[in-house]
Design an enzyme around this catalytic site. Structure first.
Site, PDB file in Angstrom:
ATOM      1  N   GLU A  31       0.826  -1.221   0.000  1.00  0.00           N
ATOM      2  CA  GLU A  31       0.000   0.000   0.000  1.00  0.00           C
ATOM      3  C   GLU A  31       0.857   1.266   0.000  1.00  0.00           C
ATOM      4  O   GLU A  31       2.084   1.209   0.179  1.00  0.00           O
ATOM      5  CB  GLU A  31      -0.935   0.002   1.208  1.00  0.00           C
ATOM      6  N   LYS A 167      -3.585  -1.761  15.597  1.00  0.00           N
ATOM      7  CA  LYS A 167      -3.059  -1.031  16.748  1.00  0.00           C
ATOM      8  C   LYS A 167      -4.039  -0.977  17.895  1.00  0.00           C
ATOM      9  O   LYS A 167      -5.242  -0.873  17.680  1.00  0.00           O
ATOM     10  CB  LYS A 167      -2.780   0.410  16.320  1.00  0.00           C
TER      11      LYS A 167
HETATM   12  N1  PSU Z   1      -2.486   1.441  10.605  1.00  0.00           N
HETATM   13  C1  PSU Z   1      -1.142   1.526  10.700  1.00  0.00           C
HETATM   14  N2  PSU Z   1      -0.434   2.211   9.776  1.00  0.00           N
HETATM   15  C2  PSU Z   1      -1.061   2.796   8.702  1.00  0.00           C
HETATM   16  C3  PSU Z   1      -2.482   2.675   8.594  1.00  0.00           C
HETATM   17  C4  PSU Z   1      -3.142   1.987   9.560  1.00  0.00           C
HETATM   18  O1  PSU Z   1      -0.586   1.011  11.647  1.00  0.00           O
HETATM   19  O2  PSU Z   1      -0.393   3.426   7.872  1.00  0.00           O
HETATM   20  C5  PSU Z   1      -3.167   3.257   7.407  1.00  0.00           C
HETATM   21  C6  PSU Z   1      -3.499   2.145   6.406  1.00  0.00           C
HETATM   22  O3  PSU Z   1      -3.367   2.660   5.101  1.00  0.00           O
HETATM   23  C7  PSU Z   1      -4.942   1.856   6.712  1.00  0.00           C
HETATM   24  C8  PSU Z   1      -5.450   3.223   7.054  1.00  0.00           C
HETATM   25  O4  PSU Z   1      -5.652   1.291   5.636  1.00  0.00           O
HETATM   26  O5  PSU Z   1      -4.410   3.821   7.800  1.00  0.00           O
HETATM   27  C9  PSU Z   1      -6.737   3.168   7.847  1.00  0.00           C
HETATM   28  O6  PSU Z   1      -7.248   4.452   7.959  1.00  0.00           O
HETATM   29  P1  PSU Z   1      -8.720   4.651   8.549  1.00  0.00           P
HETATM   30  O7  PSU Z   1      -8.615   4.277   9.983  1.00  0.00           O
HETATM   31  O8  PSU Z   1      -9.002   6.112   8.328  1.00  0.00           O
HETATM   32  O9  PSU Z   1      -9.603   3.765   7.748  1.00  0.00           O
END
Ligand code: PSU
Ligand code: MN
Length: 308
Positions: A31, A167
């Site tokens: 990604e 996390k």
């Molecule tokens: N969790 C991590 N590192 C990240 C992300 C999540 O530990 O970089 C990023 C990923 O791209 C994930 C996104 O898909 O954040 C999720 O964002 P949201 O919670 O806004 O859906």
């Protein structure tokens, strides 16, 4: 390749990736939100390039995915990675499924989240994807409805996502409930517990434990043959030597969450804000752990792609 025609001129697959897919060489999707929004510059370039090297060393072709000038791009060049990394959150949009068409229509750049990357990987015919952690249900999601689109993408798109869990800034119990509701299997690689990204344990179980990449590939193959649809989560705990001590981590997380609350951060800004604050509060300790778990996930994803 037919995929290119099928998606108009909006999907571009790098020749190396296209040839690998056509000839059955394993391919691992990566990604790009993690590049633009997940790490500070230049740690982000370092991590993105090293992740690609790890995939190659394990015998797979890496396909880092992003939107470049309105084109869904599968397999970025070094210059394109550098561009996303140096642009950072201010210069490039975080792109989840809902954002893809808007960015294409505008001819804009976008850094794809787990959800966005899965959607594009599926268009390209890539079945295995490695990242750091998936998004999930945030603490308080029962009231805020803040549940990452990653979970709903896992419900609909047949791509296996290798991650170190999610996390503990999130509510991991709720996250697993949402995955269960949507029929997404959570497989533990050499673990009985769903890992919490920086730590190997969370107190929450996985659905099934496997010891080898081949056994995991067997599950993916069965899922495909049964036409069940939807993705699979493969949870690979952070290597022991990089695990962060729970109490220390808890303090950083509580502080980051309290700040986010005080400032009123919301929507797509929440996750990048928390990640950046953790990197700052820990003076780089979380960033190092984050990098190492990504490399470990890429290596496992390559082994699974090979076994497929
Ligand atoms: N969790 C991590 N590192 C990240 C992300 C999540 O530990 O970089 C990023 C990923 O791209 C994930 C996104 O898909 O954040 C999720 O964002 P949201 O919670 O806004 O859906
Ligand atoms: Mn959200």
């Amino acid at each position: 390749m037919s995929a290119v025609v099928e998606f108009g001129d909006h999907l571009a697959i790098a020749p190396e990736v296209r040839e690998a897919l056509a000839s059955g060489v394993p391919v691992v999707a990566l990604e790009s939100t993690i590049i633009s929004h997940g790490f500070p510059y230049p740690t982000n370039v370092e991590c993105a390039l090293e992740a690609e090297r790890v995939a190659r060393a394990a015998g797979a072709v890496p396909a880092t995915i992003a939107i470049i000038g309105g084109t869904l791009t599968v397999g970025l060049s070094g210059d394109q990675i550098e561009h996303l990394a140096s642009a950072g959150p201010a210069g490039v949009e975080k792109a989840s499924r809902r954002d893809l068409a808007v960015l294409v229509a505008r001819g804009a750049d976008g850094a794809t989240t787990v959800a966005g990357t899965m959607a594009v990987a599926a268009m390209a015919g890539i079945r295995v994807f490695a990242t750091g952690g998936i998004g999930g249900a945030h603490r308080g999601a029962a009231a805020s409805f803040d549940i990452s689109a990653d979970l709903l993408e896992l419900a609909r798109t047949e791509v296996a996502v290798v991650c170190a869990g999610a996390k503990s800034v999130l509510d991991l119990g709720l996250t697993l409930e949402v995955l269960e509701t949507h029929g997404v299997p959570v497989l533990g690689y050499r673990t009985d517990e769903f890992p919490a990204f920086y730590t190997r344990t969370s107190g929450h179980g996985v659905d099934a434990r496997f010891e080898t990449a081949e056994e995991i590939a067997d599950v993916l193959r069965a899922r495909h043959e049964l036409k069940l649809g939807g993705g699979t989560v493969i949870a690979n705990p952070i290597p022991k030597e990089y695990e962060i001590e729970t109490e220390l981590l808890g303090r950083w997380i509580d502080e980051a969450l309290a700040e986010a609350d005080a400032i009123g951060v919301h929507g797509k800004e929440v996750t990048p804000f928390l990640l950046a604050r953790l990197h700052e509060l820990s003076v780089g300790v979380t960033a190092e752990a984050n990098k190492q778990l990504v490399y470990s996930n890429v290596a496992l994803a390559a082994a699974i792609a090979k076994a497929l």
